[in-house]
Structures are given as structure tokens and as C-alpha cells.
Design an enzyme around this catalytic site. Structure first.
Site, PDB file in Angstrom:
ATOM      1  N   THR A 202       0.868  -1.182   0.000  1.00  0.00           N
ATOM      2  CA  THR A 202       0.000   0.000   0.000  1.00  0.00           C
ATOM      3  C   THR A 202       0.900   1.226   0.000  1.00  0.00           C
ATOM      4  O   THR A 202       1.584   1.513   0.974  1.00  0.00           O
ATOM      5  CB  THR A 202      -0.922   0.016   1.228  1.00  0.00           C
ATOM      6  OG1 THR A 202      -1.777  -1.130   1.183  1.00  0.00           O
ATOM      7  CG2 THR A 202      -1.784   1.271   1.223  1.00  0.00           C
TER       8      THR A 202
ATOM      9  N   LYS B 237      -7.208   1.336  -3.255  1.00  0.00           N
ATOM     10  CA  LYS B 237      -6.884   0.888  -1.893  1.00  0.00           C
ATOM     11  C   LYS B 237      -6.956   2.048  -0.903  1.00  0.00           C
ATOM     12  O   LYS B 237      -7.464   1.897   0.221  1.00  0.00           O
ATOM     13  CB  LYS B 237      -5.486   0.272  -1.871  1.00  0.00           C
ATOM     14  CG  LYS B 237      -4.990  -0.134  -0.463  1.00  0.00           C
ATOM     15  CD  LYS B 237      -5.882  -1.176   0.186  1.00  0.00           C
ATOM     16  CE  LYS B 237      -5.484  -1.453   1.639  1.00  0.00           C
ATOM     17  NZ  LYS B 237      -4.175  -2.090   1.781  1.00  0.00           N
TER      18      LYS B 237
ATOM     19  N   LYS C 185      -0.560   5.956   8.347  1.00  0.00           N
ATOM     20  CA  LYS C 185       0.203   6.197   7.117  1.00  0.00           C
ATOM     21  C   LYS C 185      -0.703   6.211   5.903  1.00  0.00           C
ATOM     22  O   LYS C 185      -0.585   7.083   5.022  1.00  0.00           O
ATOM     23  CB  LYS C 185       1.278   5.111   6.971  1.00  0.00           C
ATOM     24  CG  LYS C 185       2.153   5.214   5.732  1.00  0.00           C
ATOM     25  CD  LYS C 185       1.722   4.257   4.603  1.00  0.00           C
ATOM     26  CE  LYS C 185       1.850   2.804   4.963  1.00  0.00           C
ATOM     27  NZ  LYS C 185       1.478   1.922   3.808  1.00  0.00           N
TER      28      LYS C 185
END
Length: 286
Positions: A92, A168, A237
Site C-alpha cells: 500500500t 486501496k 500512514k
């Protein structure tokens, strides 16, 4: 069948590599933290990313972040006597990172697909992950059979580098929103004397149901386990990446800003926590 490579054997990558090997594929693995201790049974071990790229035609990545991907991509691109022809990246990262990895590898004649996953460690072990693949049609058709042992819910979401990462990030924005909002709502209900289990059962029969009320709260929070396997630092994050991506696109981002502040505060207060512990953070006002 081609030899497959897997770089990054952490909480997600390890089970994914295991499922590839268990499906009968020839898999060679590498992880900087120690390959032999982490590699699944039936797989081979490489001493470095370069050594792996000399043996595997299709290389899967599941790494901590975009800069690490670019470092590994540089090693693969510069590998002498390289066997690697395709890189499938399940990290990711940001859309910019995906484009940079694509461009770097394309310069060496290597095709790239960004293919981040969702479903947690439970889904990784079961092979039921959702995988959000961005790849041209011909590349997706070639790699799709190798995705299925890891991600029963793999699908092509776009054809351009970064499309998978965009999918995502928006997914994790919604997941993080559900966790934070549900934590606040449940904390309110409990403060008024309502039973948590009753709250969840009622909401799940009503319009407020979401992934937090249906899964995380009954299975990880109400039980006191707080063991989803997904770290707070990773969710924080991801929300920072989402907010910066929204800003770069000029898209609406008012909720993104507020959510980033919530998860940044959670990470600062509980840096080593499971992300389900957001409930305690919200409940206790810390």
C-alpha cells in the site's frame, strides 16, 4: 509454469507466499528480516532481491512503503542475468510511488502492476483477500491465475499505474472512518448505560451497520482482544497518503483532513497499537 518470486514475508506477505506455494507453484522468497525463518514450506530462499530476480519470472512485492518498493525495484531493474519480466506490487503506497516504480521498471523492460490488498491477516491466511489490480488487459490476463491462490477476490480496477493504489487508499479511508465513527458512537451509547453487544446487534439490523460494527467490534473489541493484526501506524500512514492524494487531485477532502488528525493523534498516543484500539483512544478522550 514459471517460477514465482515473493519479496516481503510480513504479516500479509508471509501467508500470501504460503498460499502460492501450497497451490503447487514453484516459489522463491526473500525478506530482509531473515528469509529462512519466514519462508513458507515448499518454497526456496534467495539471499537478496537481486538473487531472487535471477530466478523468478514473476515477482510479487508486499513491502512496508513506497520508498522501499522503489529501492527493491531498482535492484530488480539493475539485476544482471535477470529472469524477472513482471513485478506485481501489493504494497500500500501512493499513486506517485506506483507511477515511479512502473517507470523505473519499464526502463529495464519489466512490466509492472500495482495490486494492493484488503482483508487483513485472516484474509491473507485464508486466501480470500480482495486484490485491487491496475494493469493493462493483456498483463492482467497473464497474471490472474497466479493471483487466485492469494486473493479469491482479485479484480482489475484500472489499467494505468496508480489506479490500484487509488482504490486501496479510498477503501482504507472508508475503513478508518467506520472505525473512528463507530468508536465514538459506541462510546456514547455505553456512557448512556446501553450494552455494547446490544448496540452492535441493533445497529447491524439498521442503516448504521458497517465493517466496524459487523466485524471489528464484535470480534476484536467487545472481546477485549484488539488483535486485528493491522497496526495503527499503517492506518495512519494510509490516511496521510489518502489526504495528500486527494489534495494533489483537487478532490474534496474536508473529512480526510479531520480523519488524518484523529489517526495521527492515535499513532502519537499509542504508536505500537493494533488499529482496533482506536475505540479505547476515543472512549477515554486521549
Amino acid at each position: 509454469m514459471p517460477t514465482l518470486g515473493f519479496i516481503g514475508l510480513g504479516n500479509m506477505g508471509g501467508p500470501m507466499a504460503h498460499n502460492l506455494a501450497a497451490a503447487g507453484h514453484e516459489v522463491v522468497c526473500f525478506d530482509a528480516a531473515g528469509t529462512e525463518a519466514l519462508a513458507p514450506p515448499g518454497s526456496a530462499c534467495a539471499a537478496s532481491a537481486t538473487a531472487l530476480a535471477q530466478r523468478a519470472r514473476i515477482v510479487f512485492l508486499c513491502l512496508p512503503d513506497g520508498p522501499t518498493v522503489l529501492m527493491v525495484a531498482q535492484e530488480i531493474a539493475g539485476c544482471p542475468e535477470r529472469a524477472a519480466e513482471i513485478v506485481v506490487d501489493s504494497t500500500t503506497a501512493g499513486m506517485h510511488d506506483a507511477q515511479a516504480a512502473h517507470d523505473l521498471l519499464a526502463g529495464a523492460g519489466i512490466r509492472y502492476a500495482d495490486a494492493p490488498v484488503s482483508g487483513g491477516t485472516k484474509g491473507a491466511r485464508a486466501g480470500t483477500l480482495a486484490m485491487m489490480v491496475a494493469a493493462p488487459d493483456d498483463l492482467y490476463a497473464e497474471i490472474e491465475p497466479y493471483l487466485r491462490p492469494m486473493a479469491a477476490n482479485a479484480r482489475q480496477v484500472g489499467t494505468q499505474p496508480g489506479h490500484g493504489m487509488a482504490m486501496k487508499l479510498l477503501n482504507n479511508f472508508l475503513s478508518a472512518t467506520a472505525m473512528a465513527a463507530t468508536s465514538e458512537a459506541v462510546a456514547f451509547g455505553v456512557s448512556q448505560g446501553l450494552d455494547m453487544t446490544m448496540i452492535l446487534e441493533t445497529v447491524n439490523l439498521s442503516t448504521g451497520r458497517n465493517t466496524a460494527t459487523e466485524d471489528k467490534f464484535p470480534n476484536r473489541i467487545a472481546t477485549g482482544a484488539f488483535d486485528s493484526g493491522f497496526a495503527t501506524r499503517l492506518m495512519a500512514k494510509d490516511i496521510r497518503l489518502y489526504e495528500s492524494s486527494v489534495a494533489a487531485a483537487g478532490a474534496p477532502g474536508r473529512l480526510a483532513c479531520q480523519l488524518r488528525e484523529i489517526w495521527d493523534g492515535m499513532e502519537a498516543a499509542h504508536p505500537d497499537s493494533d488499529f482496533t484500539e482506536i475505540y479505547k483512544h476515543v472512549r477515554d478522550g486521549c
